[in-house]
Motif scaffolding. Structure first.
Motif, PDB file in Angstrom:
ATOM      1  N   SER A  50      16.025  10.773  52.082  1.00  6.89           N
ATOM      2  CA  SER A  50      17.110   9.797  52.001  1.00  6.89           C
ATOM      3  C   SER A  50      16.572   8.371  51.946  1.00  6.89           C
ATOM      4  O   SER A  50      17.057   7.539  51.173  1.00  6.89           O
ATOM      5  N   PHE A  51      15.557   8.088  52.768  1.00  5.91           N
ATOM      6  CA  PHE A  51      14.966   6.754  52.774  1.00  5.91           C
ATOM      7  C   PHE A  51      14.241   6.450  51.462  1.00  5.91           C
ATOM      8  O   PHE A  51      14.292   5.325  50.966  1.00  5.91           O
ATOM      9  N   GLN A  52      13.580   7.450  50.904  1.00  5.47           N
ATOM     10  CA  GLN A  52      12.692   7.209  49.773  1.00  5.47           C
ATOM     11  C   GLN A  52      13.354   7.374  48.410  1.00  5.47           C
ATOM     12  O   GLN A  52      12.847   6.858  47.408  1.00  5.47           O
ATOM     13  N   SER A  53      14.481   8.075  48.344  1.00  2.14           N
ATOM     14  CA  SER A  53      15.099   8.371  47.058  1.00  2.14           C
ATOM     15  C   SER A  53      15.538   7.103  46.332  1.00  2.14           C
ATOM     16  O   SER A  53      16.139   6.203  46.918  1.00  2.14           O
ATOM     17  N   GLU A  54      15.228   7.043  45.040  1.00  2.89           N
ATOM     18  CA  GLU A  54      15.654   5.933  44.200  1.00  2.89           C
ATOM     19  C   GLU A  54      16.888   6.294  43.385  1.00  2.89           C
ATOM     20  O   GLU A  54      17.383   5.484  42.600  1.00  2.89           O
ATOM     21  N   GLU A  60      25.282  12.286  50.465  1.00  2.00           N
ATOM     22  CA  GLU A  60      24.638  13.366  51.205  1.00  2.00           C
ATOM     23  C   GLU A  60      23.524  12.850  52.110  1.00  2.00           C
ATOM     24  O   GLU A  60      23.020  13.574  52.966  1.00  2.00           O
ATOM     25  N   GLU A  61      23.155  11.583  51.956  1.00  2.00           N
ATOM     26  CA  GLU A  61      22.007  11.033  52.678  1.00  2.00           C
ATOM     27  C   GLU A  61      22.244  11.024  54.191  1.00  2.00           C
ATOM     28  O   GLU A  61      23.357  10.785  54.668  1.00  2.00           O
ATOM     29  N   SER A  62      21.166  11.271  54.909  1.00  2.00           N
ATOM     30  CA  SER A  62      21.185  11.210  56.368  1.00  2.00           C
ATOM     31  C   SER A  62      19.918  10.495  56.820  1.00  2.00           C
ATOM     32  O   SER A  62      18.813  10.941  56.518  1.00  2.00           O
ATOM     33  N   ALA A  80      24.736   9.169  59.140  1.00  2.00           N
ATOM     34  CA  ALA A  80      25.123  10.063  58.053  1.00  2.00           C
ATOM     35  C   ALA A  80      25.955   9.238  57.081  1.00  2.00           C
ATOM     36  O   ALA A  80      26.964   8.634  57.471  1.00  2.00           O
ATOM     37  N   ALA A  81      25.528   9.193  55.817  1.00  2.87           N
ATOM     38  CA  ALA A  81      26.171   8.300  54.856  1.00  2.87           C
ATOM     39  C   ALA A  81      27.635   8.632  54.642  1.00  2.87           C
ATOM     40  O   ALA A  81      28.465   7.734  54.442  1.00  2.87           O
ATOM     41  N   SER A  82      27.996   9.915  54.683  1.00  4.46           N
ATOM     42  CA  SER A  82      29.374  10.316  54.432  1.00  4.46           C
ATOM     43  C   SER A  82      29.716  11.523  55.280  1.00  4.46           C
ATOM     44  O   SER A  82      29.211  12.624  55.035  1.00  4.46           O
ATOM     45  N   ALA A  83      30.551  11.339  56.285  1.00  2.71           N
ATOM     46  CA  ALA A  83      30.936  12.442  57.173  1.00  2.71           C
ATOM     47  C   ALA A  83      31.660  13.518  56.372  1.00  2.71           C
ATOM     48  O   ALA A  83      32.572  13.230  55.591  1.00  2.71           O
ATOM     49  N   GLY A  84      31.251  14.767  56.566  1.00  6.68           N
ATOM     50  CA  GLY A  84      31.892  15.860  55.859  1.00  6.68           C
ATOM     51  C   GLY A  84      31.567  15.894  54.389  1.00  6.68           C
ATOM     52  O   GLY A  84      32.425  16.209  53.562  1.00  6.68           O
ATOM     53  N   PHE A  85      30.317  15.577  54.037  1.00  4.55           N
ATOM     54  CA  PHE A  85      29.954  15.555  52.616  1.00  4.55           C
ATOM     55  C   PHE A  85      30.142  16.926  51.977  1.00  4.55           C
ATOM     56  O   PHE A  85      30.683  17.052  50.885  1.00  4.55           O
TER      57      PHE A  85
END
Length: 351
Positions: A50-54, A60-62, A80-85
């Motif tokens: 999640s940290f490294q993805s461009e 979905e990122e956590s 969590a970027a989006s609860a209940g992704f």
């Protein structure tokens, strides 16, 4: 303790031993850090990606952060970027229904709990843990609130305008929850700790599939369950108070497991975000008018946050040698800063 010795940074796969130690010290009700090395390893790998993805953020990122003091890991916190992704994110919503009889001239206002997924898509603050010996220091402020500067700094990664955080509810040393025993266990046929393990740490959809869709009348529950609704486990008091001072509201939602309070706010209404400034780094030491601030710098994968003295300038930051070294700051780099002590709405109104 020297506050500048504190450093918040992204967790990596190499931090598995530290995270295992933290998970082992957590109590029942803090289900986002399971005491399972394989699951923790997957959690770290997901955070690192999640940290490294461009790629464009999917929701979905956590993200998982570790707090160090003089190089030793003493706490963690997550987003969590989006609860209940993958599935809907369920909560109980507090409501009151009025029943009345004209003939008897009687009305009754009844407290009810409604299963809902109002918070699906909200940004979720997770996984707060600080070692007990640091609870009375400034470390918890950095550990909790630096996440808000991360969200502000990388707003394009977080689509939800609302931010939520689940606080652990009442349970005993064996993990017995009076609310779960009165409600969830009736339908799920599992103890509270078993349900958490099966659902892999507070997965709402698996639990909600067997929960009643009709309102739960609180007055029909056993007294211990009634009293526990919206109440905090002692380990939740510290993170709760930090978020409460930020401006999170506490009365609308409770958790479907243990009925602990779920706090909710809009990002732009939070005290740290409202007070935050973006400054350009210059060489030199802070002046005599400087005050303690949270200082955050770097990209997503290189994000760092610490505490440092910041002057009243609205354009530049004289970071000081220690803060510059700890954050790897270069002259001209932009950093985000927010006061360590922020005014509440009541205090602002009194000024």
């Amino acid at each position: 303790m020297n506050p500048t010795e504190l450093l918040l940074r992204p967790a990596t796969s190499a931090d598995l031993p530290a995270l295992e130690r933290i998970a082992a010290r957590s109590v029942h009700g803090i289900g986002s850090l399971p005491q399972d090395p394989a699951k923790l390893s997957r959690r770290l790998a997901h955070a690192e990606q999640s940290f490294q993805s461009e790629d464009v953020a999917s929701g979905e990122e956590s993200y998982l952060f570790l707090l160090e003091h003089a190089g030793r890991v003493v706490g963690c916190s997550g987003i969590a970027a989006s609860a209940g992704f993958h599935d809907r994110f369920y909560s109980y919503r507090n409501e009151f229904m009025v029943h009345g009889s004209r003939g008897l001239r009687v009305t009754r206002r009844m407290h009810t709990l409604h299963l809902c997924h109002d918070l699906t898509g909200a940004t979720l603050l997770t996984s707060f843990y600080i070692e007990p010996e640091y609870e009375a220091t400034v470390a918890p402020e950095l550990l909790s609130r630096a996440r808000l500067l991360f969200i502000r700094r990388f707003a394009d990664r977080f689509a939800g305008a609302r931010i939520a955080a689940e606080m652990p509810g009442v349970s005993d040393e064996q993990g017995h929850s009076p609310f779960w025993s009165a409600v969830g266990e009736r339908f799920f046929r599992m103890s509270y700790p078993e349900a958490e393990r099966v659902s892999e740490g507070r997965s709402k959809s698996l639990i909600a599939d067997l929960m009643p869709r009709t309102p739960i009348y609180v007055g029909l529950l056993p007294p211990p369950a009634q009293v526990s609704i919206g109440q905090l486990h002692p380990v939740g008091e510290l993170p709760f108070q930090i978020l409460f001072r930020e401006g999170f509201e506490t009365d609308t939602y409770v958790d479907v497991f243990d009925a602990g309070p779920t706090v909710v706010a809009h990002l732009d209404q939070l005290a740290t975000v409202r007070a935050a400034r973006r400054l350009a780094v210059t060489s030199g030491e802070p002046g005599p008018a400087a005050a303690w601030h949270l200082v955050a710098a770097g990209g997503r994968a290189s994000f760092r946050a610490t505490l440092g003295l910041v002057g009243p300038s609205t354009t530049t930051l004289r970071s000081g040698a220690e803060v510059a070294r700890r954050l790897g700051l270069q002259s001209g780099e932009e950093v985000d800063v927010a006061p360590l002590v922020v005014a509440t709405d009541d205090e602002e109104g009194a000024q």
